[in-house]
Design an enzyme around this catalytic site. Structure first.
Site, short mmCIF file in Angstrom:
data_model
loop_
_atom_site.label_atom_id
_atom_site.label_comp_id
_atom_site.label_asym_id
_atom_site.label_seq_id
_atom_site.Cartn_x
_atom_site.Cartn_y
_atom_site.Cartn_z
N GLY A 35 -51.75 21.27 -5.18
CA GLY A 35 -51.15 22.45 -4.61
C GLY A 35 -51.41 22.92 -3.03
N ASP A 93 -42.82 8.99 6.01
CA ASP A 93 -44.98 9.01 5.97
C ASP A 93 -44.28 8.02 4.35
OD1 ASP A 93 -46.64 9.26 5.20
OD2 ASP A 93 -47.47 10.79 5.42
N HIS A 104 -43.83 17.25 -6.15
CA HIS A 104 -44.78 16.48 -5.70
C HIS A 104 -46.19 17.77 -5.17
CE1 HIS A 104 -43.63 17.40 -1.62
NE2 HIS A 104 -44.17 16.68 -0.96
N HIS A 152 -54.70 13.53 -0.32
CA HIS A 152 -53.33 12.65 0.29
C HIS A 152 -53.34 13.24 1.40
CE1 HIS A 152 -49.72 15.50 0.91
NE2 HIS A 152 -48.80 14.36 0.50
#
Length: 410
Positions: A312, A76, A335, A183
């Site tokens: 998180g 990715d 990350h 994300h």
């Protein structure tokens, strides 16, 4: 932080955890493989969220001399975070009824109807300056005709979320303000580029009688070779595409938030403090007086004063941080929280009912069409983000702590 440097390593491995017992066996083995690569610069770094990946650990950072490793970037390419804050207090909107449930439920529902999730894509071509620019500069890509159809396909996936650990979250910061965090990465484009060039690197490494064993899954390309130049071109395309993908989604989500809040209240919504950052990529940087290719696989660049986003898990906390420019980490941090259960392990350990009840207990609105695999991404499957942050105090300063209010998953 501790250092592994023994008869199994050619270069030191610096690990930002308490001790070796904190590492899973597969992750440690992959770290040893990295440390024996002949072109490593200085040492190997493992961030506090590290866990086993394909070839290279997630949360791994290496600097290499004159070579690039597709699998040390990962499938990715350009996966990362985008964030925006608002001027709206969650307490001012949370209990408002809209006709489609509470304000948060309504916003989550509208996001699910607007942003394609999982394997979904748009039914029509979307605007993409990145792909338009690629078509104008096809000479950079024409030596890899197998990949060229991905450019046209990309027009249907820009502005889409994907699945797995990708998410769209509504969050509340410590002062009570509503924030948006996303994300996602380069979708199908990045995966195909990685697989194509990893296989090409394997063929070439075999032809060159490379000292890097194939079972390491770390086949490399010299950056001055034609294949190395081609990979860098395609990687950069995927990075730009991933950045644009997140921006498209953020714009759509912010429009939904603004429209819903202003429709049902007298409040006027403003968005500020936008951050867009990658955590799967390789870049040419100067460290310890050498120009090297820094590979960050599940790791975030945090130069001194640079802002970044460290998420998180859903129902947990996330952070906006400011970098300290730690030279030992090649100016990098974790990350995210990092997995402590594999996806299948989490499914075995936790039930769908447990996860749903946990989210309800915390008042988190979940937007997910198929909930039978929700345990894969539950907060129990991840390390404690606050413990991870404690382990990287020498890398970043937290400047905003955020709690999940609503989450959309593929």
């Amino acid at each position: 932080m501790f250092v592994l440097y023994n008869d199994k390593t050619r270069y030191p491995v610096k690990i930002w955890l308490k001790d070796e017992s904190s590492l899973e066996e597969n992750c440690l083995e992959q770290a040893y493989h990295l440390s024996n690569l002949p072109f490593i610069h200085k040492w190997v770094c493992l961030m506090p969220d590290t866990h086993a990946g394909k070839g290279m650990p997630i949360g791994g950072v290496i600097a290499t001399k004159d070579v690039i490793i597709p699998n040390a970037v990962g499938v990715d390419i350009g996966c990362g975070m985008v964030f925006a804050a608002t001027n709206i207090k969650v307490s001012d909107i949370k209990e408002i009824q809209t006709g489609n449930g509470t304000m948060i439920q309504s916003i989550i529902g509208n996001i699910m109807r607007t942003v394609p999730l999982g394997f979904e894509k748009h039914k029509s071509v979307q605007q993409s300056e990145v792909l338009d620019r690629a078509k104008e500069n096809m000479e950079k890509y024409e030596n890899n005709p197998e990949l060229i159809p991905l450019i046209e396909e990309g027009y249907y996936q820009v502005g889409t979320l994907g699945g797995g650990n990708h998410f769209i979250e509504l969050q509340e910061d410590e002062e009570g303000y509503l924030c948006v965090m996303i994300h996602s990465g380069s979708r199908h484009l990045g995966k195909e580029i990685c697989d194509y060039f990893h296989n090409k690197a394997r063929e070439l490494n075999n032809k060159w009688y490379s000292m890097v064993p194939d079972n390491y899954r770390l086949a490399f390309l010299p950056v001055k070779s034609e294949e190395g130049k081609q990979y860098i071109n395609w990687m950069q395309l995927a990075l730009d595409y991933a950045f644009e993908n997140r921006e498209h989604m953020l714009n759509n989500v912010c429009n939904i938030v603004k429209e819903q809040i202003e429709k049902h209240t007298e409040l006027k919504v403003e968005f500020t403090n936008q951050i867009n950052c990658h955590h799967n990529y390789a870049a040419l940087e100067n460290h310890y007086d050498a120009n090297v290719w820094v590979h960050r696989k599940g790791a975030t660049r945090v130069r001194e004063g640079e802002l970044a986003v460290i998420p998180g898990a859903m129902g947990s906390y996330s952070y906006v941080v400011e970098g300290k420019g730690n030279k030992e980490t090649f100016c990098t941090s974790s990350h995210g929280a990092g997995r402590c259960y594999s996806r299948s392990g989490a499914m075995s350990a936790f039930t769908t009912e447990q996860v749903i009840l946990d989210l309800k207990k915390q008042g988190v609105v979940l937007g997910k069409r198929k909930k039978n695999d929700v345990a894969e991404e539950c907060r129990f499957a991840y390390k404690d983000i606050d413990e991870v942050m404690e382990q990287q105090k020498d890398m970043v300063t937290p400047i905003r702590k955020l709690k999940t209010v609503g989450v959309v998953k593929g």
